[in-house]
Design a protein around this motif. Structure first.
Motif, PDB file in Angstrom:
ATOM      1  N   MET A   1      28.821  47.322   4.934  1.00 32.53           N
ATOM      2  CA  MET A   1      27.505  47.428   5.246  1.00 32.53           C
ATOM      3  C   MET A   1      27.221  46.452   6.567  1.00 32.53           C
ATOM      4  O   MET A   1      26.108  46.617   6.954  1.00 32.53           O
ATOM      5  CB  MET A   1      26.522  46.977   4.145  1.00 32.53           C
ATOM      6  N   ASP A   2      27.980  45.276   6.797  1.00 28.79           N
ATOM      7  CA  ASP A   2      27.753  44.657   7.995  1.00 28.79           C
ATOM      8  C   ASP A   2      28.437  45.253   9.366  1.00 28.79           C
ATOM      9  O   ASP A   2      28.615  44.270  10.312  1.00 28.79           O
ATOM     10  CB  ASP A   2      28.095  42.970   7.511  1.00 28.79           C
ATOM     11  N   SER A   3      29.001  46.367   9.186  1.00 31.08           N
ATOM     12  CA  SER A   3      29.459  46.769  10.799  1.00 31.08           C
ATOM     13  C   SER A   3      29.093  48.168  10.727  1.00 31.08           C
ATOM     14  O   SER A   3      28.791  48.829   9.840  1.00 31.08           O
ATOM     15  CB  SER A   3      30.891  46.594  10.311  1.00 31.08           C
ATOM     16  N   GLY A   4      29.248  48.720  11.844  1.00 33.33           N
ATOM     17  CA  GLY A   4      28.777  49.859  12.163  1.00 33.33           C
ATOM     18  C   GLY A   4      29.367  50.303  13.564  1.00 33.33           C
ATOM     19  O   GLY A   4      30.010  49.547  14.397  1.00 33.33           O
ATOM     20  N   ASP A   5      29.529  51.975  13.757  1.00 33.70           N
ATOM     21  CA  ASP A   5      29.859  52.205  15.026  1.00 33.70           C
ATOM     22  C   ASP A   5      29.051  52.879  15.831  1.00 33.70           C
ATOM     23  O   ASP A   5      27.995  53.467  15.357  1.00 33.70           O
ATOM     24  CB  ASP A   5      30.818  53.477  14.455  1.00 33.70           C
ATOM     25  N   MET A   6      28.788  52.791  17.143  1.00 32.32           N
ATOM     26  CA  MET A   6      27.913  53.148  18.169  1.00 32.32           C
ATOM     27  C   MET A   6      28.446  53.921  19.104  1.00 32.32           C
ATOM     28  O   MET A   6      29.448  53.567  19.700  1.00 32.32           O
ATOM     29  CB  MET A   6      27.094  52.001  18.651  1.00 32.32           C
ATOM     30  N   ILE A   7      28.028  55.225  19.349  1.00 33.82           N
ATOM     31  CA  ILE A   7      28.485  56.080  20.291  1.00 33.82           C
ATOM     32  C   ILE A   7      27.456  56.292  21.277  1.00 33.82           C
ATOM     33  O   ILE A   7      26.387  56.614  21.110  1.00 33.82           O
ATOM     34  CB  ILE A   7      28.676  57.427  19.869  1.00 33.82           C
ATOM     35  N   VAL A   8      27.830  55.622  22.642  1.00 33.59           N
ATOM     36  CA  VAL A   8      26.890  55.635  23.722  1.00 33.59           C
ATOM     37  C   VAL A   8      27.386  56.668  24.557  1.00 33.59           C
ATOM     38  O   VAL A   8      28.253  56.565  25.307  1.00 33.59           O
ATOM     39  CB  VAL A   8      27.319  54.139  24.625  1.00 33.59           C
ATOM     40  N   VAL A   9      26.479  57.510  24.644  1.00 32.94           N
ATOM     41  CA  VAL A   9      26.821  58.788  25.403  1.00 32.94           C
ATOM     42  C   VAL A   9      26.048  58.580  27.006  1.00 32.94           C
ATOM     43  O   VAL A   9      25.040  58.205  27.265  1.00 32.94           O
ATOM     44  CB  VAL A   9      25.858  60.240  24.921  1.00 32.94           C
ATOM     45  N   LEU A  10      26.920  58.691  27.900  1.00 33.27           N
ATOM     46  CA  LEU A  10      26.700  58.252  29.249  1.00 33.27           C
ATOM     47  C   LEU A  10      26.475  59.607  30.183  1.00 33.27           C
ATOM     48  O   LEU A  10      26.878  60.589  29.972  1.00 33.27           O
ATOM     49  CB  LEU A  10      27.785  57.440  29.952  1.00 33.27           C
ATOM     50  N   LYS A  11      25.759  59.368  31.311  1.00 30.23           N
ATOM     51  CA  LYS A  11      25.358  60.304  32.200  1.00 30.23           C
ATOM     52  C   LYS A  11      26.591  60.630  33.228  1.00 30.23           C
ATOM     53  O   LYS A  11      27.605  59.297  33.150  1.00 30.23           O
ATOM     54  CB  LYS A  11      24.046  60.043  33.059  1.00 30.23           C
ATOM     55  N   PRO A  12      26.741  61.568  34.098  1.00 30.27           N
ATOM     56  CA  PRO A  12      27.751  61.746  34.821  1.00 30.27           C
ATOM     57  C   PRO A  12      27.821  60.577  35.798  1.00 30.27           C
ATOM     58  O   PRO A  12      26.840  59.801  36.184  1.00 30.27           O
ATOM     59  CB  PRO A  12      27.529  62.934  35.688  1.00 30.27           C
ATOM     60  N   LYS A  13      28.940  59.982  36.230  1.00 29.80           N
ATOM     61  CA  LYS A  13      29.530  58.998  36.984  1.00 29.80           C
ATOM     62  C   LYS A  13      28.620  58.827  38.543  1.00 29.80           C
ATOM     63  O   LYS A  13      28.327  57.863  38.688  1.00 29.80           O
ATOM     64  CB  LYS A  13      30.866  58.680  36.988  1.00 29.80           C
ATOM     65  N   LYS A  14      28.249  59.788  38.840  1.00 27.37           N
ATOM     66  CA  LYS A  14      27.627  59.875  40.052  1.00 27.37           C
ATOM     67  C   LYS A  14      26.191  59.542  39.979  1.00 27.37           C
ATOM     68  O   LYS A  14      25.489  59.219  40.982  1.00 27.37           O
ATOM     69  CB  LYS A  14      27.693  61.342  40.933  1.00 27.37           C
ATOM     70  N   LYS A  15      25.714  59.557  38.861  1.00 28.11           N
ATOM     71  CA  LYS A  15      24.298  58.889  38.817  1.00 28.11           C
ATOM     72  C   LYS A  15      24.126  57.519  38.166  1.00 28.11           C
ATOM     73  O   LYS A  15      23.214  57.178  37.978  1.00 28.11           O
ATOM     74  CB  LYS A  15      23.662  59.868  37.496  1.00 28.11           C
ATOM     75  N   TRP A  16      25.423  56.878  38.235  1.00 22.71           N
ATOM     76  CA  TRP A  16      25.366  55.400  37.755  1.00 22.71           C
ATOM     77  C   TRP A  16      24.568  54.478  39.036  1.00 22.71           C
ATOM     78  O   TRP A  16      24.847  54.838  40.267  1.00 22.71           O
ATOM     79  CB  TRP A  16      26.675  55.010  37.371  1.00 22.71           C
ATOM     80  N   THR A  17      23.795  53.458  38.454  1.00 24.35           N
ATOM     81  CA  THR A  17      23.344  52.503  39.372  1.00 24.35           C
ATOM     82  C   THR A  17      23.615  51.123  39.160  1.00 24.35           C
ATOM     83  O   THR A  17      23.728  50.361  39.981  1.00 24.35           O
ATOM     84  CB  THR A  17      21.889  52.882  39.540  1.00 24.35           C
ATOM     85  N   SER A  18      23.735  50.881  37.668  1.00 32.86           N
ATOM     86  CA  SER A  18      24.351  49.378  37.358  1.00 32.86           C
ATOM     87  C   SER A  18      25.660  48.920  37.534  1.00 32.86           C
ATOM     88  O   SER A  18      25.972  47.843  37.835  1.00 32.86           O
ATOM     89  CB  SER A  18      23.968  49.423  35.991  1.00 32.86           C
ATOM     90  N   ALA A  19      26.622  49.965  37.740  1.00 37.88           N
ATOM     91  CA  ALA A  19      27.950  49.731  37.875  1.00 37.88           C
ATOM     92  C   ALA A  19      28.694  50.743  38.544  1.00 37.88           C
ATOM     93  O   ALA A  19      28.377  51.845  38.367  1.00 37.88           O
ATOM     94  CB  ALA A  19      28.868  49.264  36.518  1.00 37.88           C
ATOM     95  N   THR A  20      29.947  50.555  39.000  1.00 40.05           N
ATOM     96  CA  THR A  20      31.011  51.734  39.244  1.00 40.05           C
ATOM     97  C   THR A  20      31.951  52.296  38.573  1.00 40.05           C
ATOM     98  O   THR A  20      32.558  53.290  39.035  1.00 40.05           O
ATOM     99  CB  THR A  20      31.248  51.438  40.926  1.00 40.05           C
TER     100      THR A  20
END
Length: 329
Positions: free
Chosen positions: A176-195
């Motif tokens: 119970m002290d662990s979990g999996d997180m799936i982070v769904v990202l936008k297309p790479k051309k819309k990124w602003t924080s990193a390349t």
């Protein structure tokens, strides 16, 4: 000539049999399949093919050249002319080839190499763990805070899906002290924080470091599952220590972890805890218990109800049965 060609192809696949680890488990079956197919072709080329050729192919000699003969004749004529010109400048050609070869070796030695490069799958799979022994409410609190940080600080994140503990069918047992997180990202051309994906994962990992007691590991979903199936762990590089004394295992694990942290390129280090789970130790005053005529079993029942809860009945919804659990506030 057929046997010679088959041997060349077979020799190319021989180094794959020396691979170990995940690479060996992935590519050895492919190399074995190709090797068996080539050995079969080798046997057929010496037995079946000559016999069938003598039966099927015509024994009449060709009198006229067909299209393929004329094309190959032009290629051979052109090659012969170039070869005659090249023989007049032997030293120049040999020196040029040696310079190109030396340049290729120098460039290759500076490039580095990776047998199985990480494929950019487009999303992140984040393994999250909090302090060992924490209950589900603490896990929900930490993971909800982590999801809020990612959604608010990183415009690249489209949505976040979290799974805590084990499913109803425990194909993947997790505490119970662990979990999996799936982070769904936008297309790479819309990124602003990193390349790049590594840069984005580093920034996300630093942003989540403000949550006390939370350790994260950023990977790609398929890559994480593949590592887990092959080695039993989700990280790219795993060091396992075997022994019977849990305290010694924990001590050596911390020492190895401190050494690994000094290695350039190492990140998201996670040391699996084997000791240190929180415990509540209760000592009974048996003289006082006998004075009030209270049995140890009665006190154990009350304490069990306070911590874990006691089943007070059952609730049925069709064919499903749920226990009604009473827990003290």
């Amino acid at each position: 000539s057929a046997v010679f060609g088959q041997l060349i192809i077979l020799i190319v696949y021989l180094p794959i049999f020396t691979l170990e680890g995940i690479e060996g488990k992935m590519f050895k079956p492919m190399a074995q399949t190709v090797a068996f197919a080539l050995i079969g072709a080798f046997i057929l080329s010496l037995t079946y093919i000559p016999m069938m050729s003598s039966l099927v192919l015509s024994r009449k000699k060709k009198e006229k050249d067909n299209i393929s003969d004329r094309v190959m004749g032009k290629v051979e004529t052109g090659h012969q002319k170039l070869l005659m010109k090249a023989l007049k400048f032997r030293k120049t050609i040999i020196i040029g080839v040696l310079i190109l070869f030396a340049g290729a070796v120098f460039t290759l030695s500076r490039m580095g190499g990776e047998f199985i490069p990480s494929l950019e799958e487009g999303d992140f799979a984040v393994e999250m763990r909090i302090l060992q022994g924490s209950n589900i409410n603490e896990t929900k609190k930490a993971t909800t805070q982590a999801a809020h940080i990612l959604l608010t600080q990183f415009p690249e994140v489209e949505k976040v899906v979290m799974k805590i503990g084990s499913a109803e069918i425990p194909t993947e047992p997790m505490p119970m002290d662990s979990g999996d997180m799936i982070v769904v990202l936008k297309p790479k051309k819309k990124w602003t924080s990193a390349t790049t994906f590594p840069e984005l994962s580093d920034k996300m990992s630093k942003a989540l470091s403000v949550i006390p007691g939370l350790t994260t590991s950023f990977q790609f979903p398929v890559q994480m599952r593949f590592n887990e199936l092959m080695t039993g762990a989700r990280q790219d590089v795993v060091c396992k220590i075997y022994g019977e004394d849990l305290d010694s295992l924990a001590t050596y694990a911390k020492k190895i972890g401190s050494i690994i942290n000094t290695v350039k390129g190492a990140q998201d280090l996670y040391i699996e805890p084997v000791v240190g789970a929180p415990q509540v130790v209760i000592d009974y005053n048996r003289s006082e218990l006998s004075r009030y005529n209270i049995s140890v079993a009665d006190i154990n029942r009350v304490i069990n109800m306070a911590f874990a809860g006691q089943t007070a009945g059952a609730l049925y919804e069709g064919e499903k049965k749920f226990d009604i659990v009473v827990r003290m506030d």
